[in-house]
Design a protein around this motif. Structure first.
Motif, PDB file in Angstrom:
ATOM      1  N   THR A  20      10.204  26.815  33.416  1.00 44.41           N
ATOM      2  CA  THR A  20       9.695  26.341  34.701  1.00 44.41           C
ATOM      3  C   THR A  20      10.861  26.162  35.660  1.00 44.41           C
ATOM      4  OG1 THR A  20       7.925  25.177  33.539  1.00 44.41           O
ATOM      5  CG2 THR A  20       8.325  24.521  35.802  1.00 44.41           C
ATOM      6  N   THR A  29       6.606  28.294  42.783  1.00 49.18           N
ATOM      7  CA  THR A  29       6.049  26.982  42.438  1.00 49.18           C
ATOM      8  C   THR A  29       5.830  26.885  40.933  1.00 49.18           C
ATOM      9  OG1 THR A  29       3.768  27.743  42.653  1.00 49.18           O
ATOM     10  CG2 THR A  29       4.807  26.845  44.643  1.00 49.18           C
ATOM     11  N   ARG A  30       5.784  25.660  40.438  1.00 47.32           N
ATOM     12  CA  ARG A  30       5.534  25.410  39.014  1.00 47.32           C
ATOM     13  C   ARG A  30       4.156  25.928  38.609  1.00 47.32           C
ATOM     14  NH1 ARG A  30       8.526  21.160  36.656  1.00 47.32           N
ATOM     15  NH2 ARG A  30      10.160  20.438  38.038  1.00 47.32           N
ATOM     16  N   SER A  31       3.216  25.787  39.509  1.00 48.61           N
ATOM     17  CA  SER A  31       1.829  26.161  39.183  1.00 48.61           C
ATOM     18  C   SER A  31       1.635  27.664  39.004  1.00 48.61           C
ATOM     19  CB  SER A  31       0.872  25.624  40.246  1.00 48.61           C
ATOM     20  OG  SER A  31       1.233  26.139  41.511  1.00 48.61           O
ATOM     21  N   LEU A  32       2.562  28.471  39.537  1.00 48.60           N
ATOM     22  CA  LEU A  32       2.419  29.917  39.413  1.00 48.60           C
ATOM     23  C   LEU A  32       2.437  30.348  37.941  1.00 48.60           C
ATOM     24  CD1 LEU A  32       2.192  32.691  40.792  1.00 48.60           C
ATOM     25  CD2 LEU A  32       4.696  32.777  40.807  1.00 48.60           C
ATOM     26  N   SER A  34       1.595  28.543  35.331  1.00 43.99           N
ATOM     27  CA  SER A  34       0.317  28.111  34.727  1.00 43.99           C
ATOM     28  C   SER A  34      -0.797  29.072  35.105  1.00 43.99           C
ATOM     29  CB  SER A  34      -0.045  26.699  35.198  1.00 43.99           C
ATOM     30  OG  SER A  34       0.921  25.798  34.762  1.00 43.99           O
ATOM     31  N   TRP A  35      -0.762  29.547  36.325  1.00 44.18           N
ATOM     32  CA  TRP A  35      -1.774  30.489  36.782  1.00 44.18           C
ATOM     33  C   TRP A  35      -1.654  31.799  36.005  1.00 44.18           C
ATOM     34  CZ3 TRP A  35      -2.165  34.942  40.092  1.00 44.18           C
ATOM     35  CH2 TRP A  35      -3.477  35.183  40.537  1.00 44.18           C
ATOM     36  N   LYS A  38      -3.347  31.334  32.722  1.00 47.67           N
ATOM     37  CA  LYS A  38      -4.814  31.427  32.849  1.00 47.67           C
ATOM     38  C   LYS A  38      -5.284  32.869  32.959  1.00 47.67           C
ATOM     39  CE  LYS A  38      -5.542  26.958  34.962  1.00 47.67           C
ATOM     40  NZ  LYS A  38      -5.494  26.249  36.226  1.00 47.67           N
ATOM     41  N   ARG A  44       2.141  30.049  26.989  1.00 46.95           N
ATOM     42  CA  ARG A  44       3.037  28.891  26.962  1.00 46.95           C
ATOM     43  C   ARG A  44       3.674  28.828  25.578  1.00 46.95           C
ATOM     44  NH1 ARG A  44       2.594  22.895  29.078  1.00 46.95           N
ATOM     45  NH2 ARG A  44       1.961  23.931  30.957  1.00 46.95           N
TER      46      ARG A  44
END
Length: 197
Positions: A20, A29-32, A34-35, A38, A44
């Motif tokens: 990260t 971004t950090r959320s990228l 995680s996306w 998905k 992970r």
């Protein structure tokens, strides 16, 4: 949907993984990440570490990526230095006594503390079984660490590590004596070596 070329380049150059922190450093971004998980583009590996699907996660290497203060030590360093055949179930690391690992990291490894001025003594790099370079202590420092922490380790690990070191053609007894003096284990070292040499 594809992984961003910049991120993919870093992943490929980093043995199919990215942290990260590395993604944030690149301006994402950090959320990228995680996306991407998905969407099935990444998996992970462990907290803060993402790998390409079907890649093997190198636990030792991912630990090192998550903290630059950690150095593989004790039974993990024995394994990396070829003084033990057994890969530890939980990896052992040493950090300076004036720092602390995060709670998630503490649950993933066995942590030992050392005075900051002795933390870098004997640091080298070794390759993991998956070919990644990690920080670890050399054989002489590892033997001294085993003696320092012998109450936290099983006696068999300590004895077999010292026996394997004594039989090694690469041993450096002068360096071992110097480290033993700095780490305060001279008497214990002498006792074990008298029996084994």
């Amino acid at each position: 949907m594809k992984i961003n070329e910049t991120i993919l380049k870093v992943i490929k150059s980093n043995n199919n993984m990215i942290t990260t922190a590395q993604a944030v450093e690149l301006g994402f971004t950090r959320s990228l990440l995680s996306w991407y998980v998905k969407e099935g583009l990444l998996e992970r590996g462990c907290r803060g570490v993402y790998i390409l699907p079907d890649s093997v996660c190198d636990d030792m290497y991912t630990l090192m990526l998550r903290s630059d203060k950690m150095i593989c030590s004790h039974d993990t360093a024995l394994f990396l230095n070829g003084l033990s055949e057994r890969t530890p179930f939980m990896h052992s690391v040493t950090i300076p006594s004036n720092t602390k690992l995060s709670n998630p990291l503490q649950k993933e490894c066995v942590c030992y503390y050392i005075k900051p001025e002795l933390h870098q003594l004997g640091v080298i790099t070794r390759k993991t079984t998956l070919g990644n370079e990690v920080r670890c202590y050399n054989a002489e420092r590892t033997i001294c660490d085993l003696l320092r922490s012998r109450n936290r380790l099983d006696e068999e690990t300590v004895i077999s590590g010292i026996k394997n070191y004594a039989a090694s053609s690469e041993k450096d007894l002068d360096r071992l004596a110097t480290y033993a003096s700095k780490l305060g284990v001279e008497k214990n070292l002498k006792r074990y070596m008298e029996v084994l040499l």
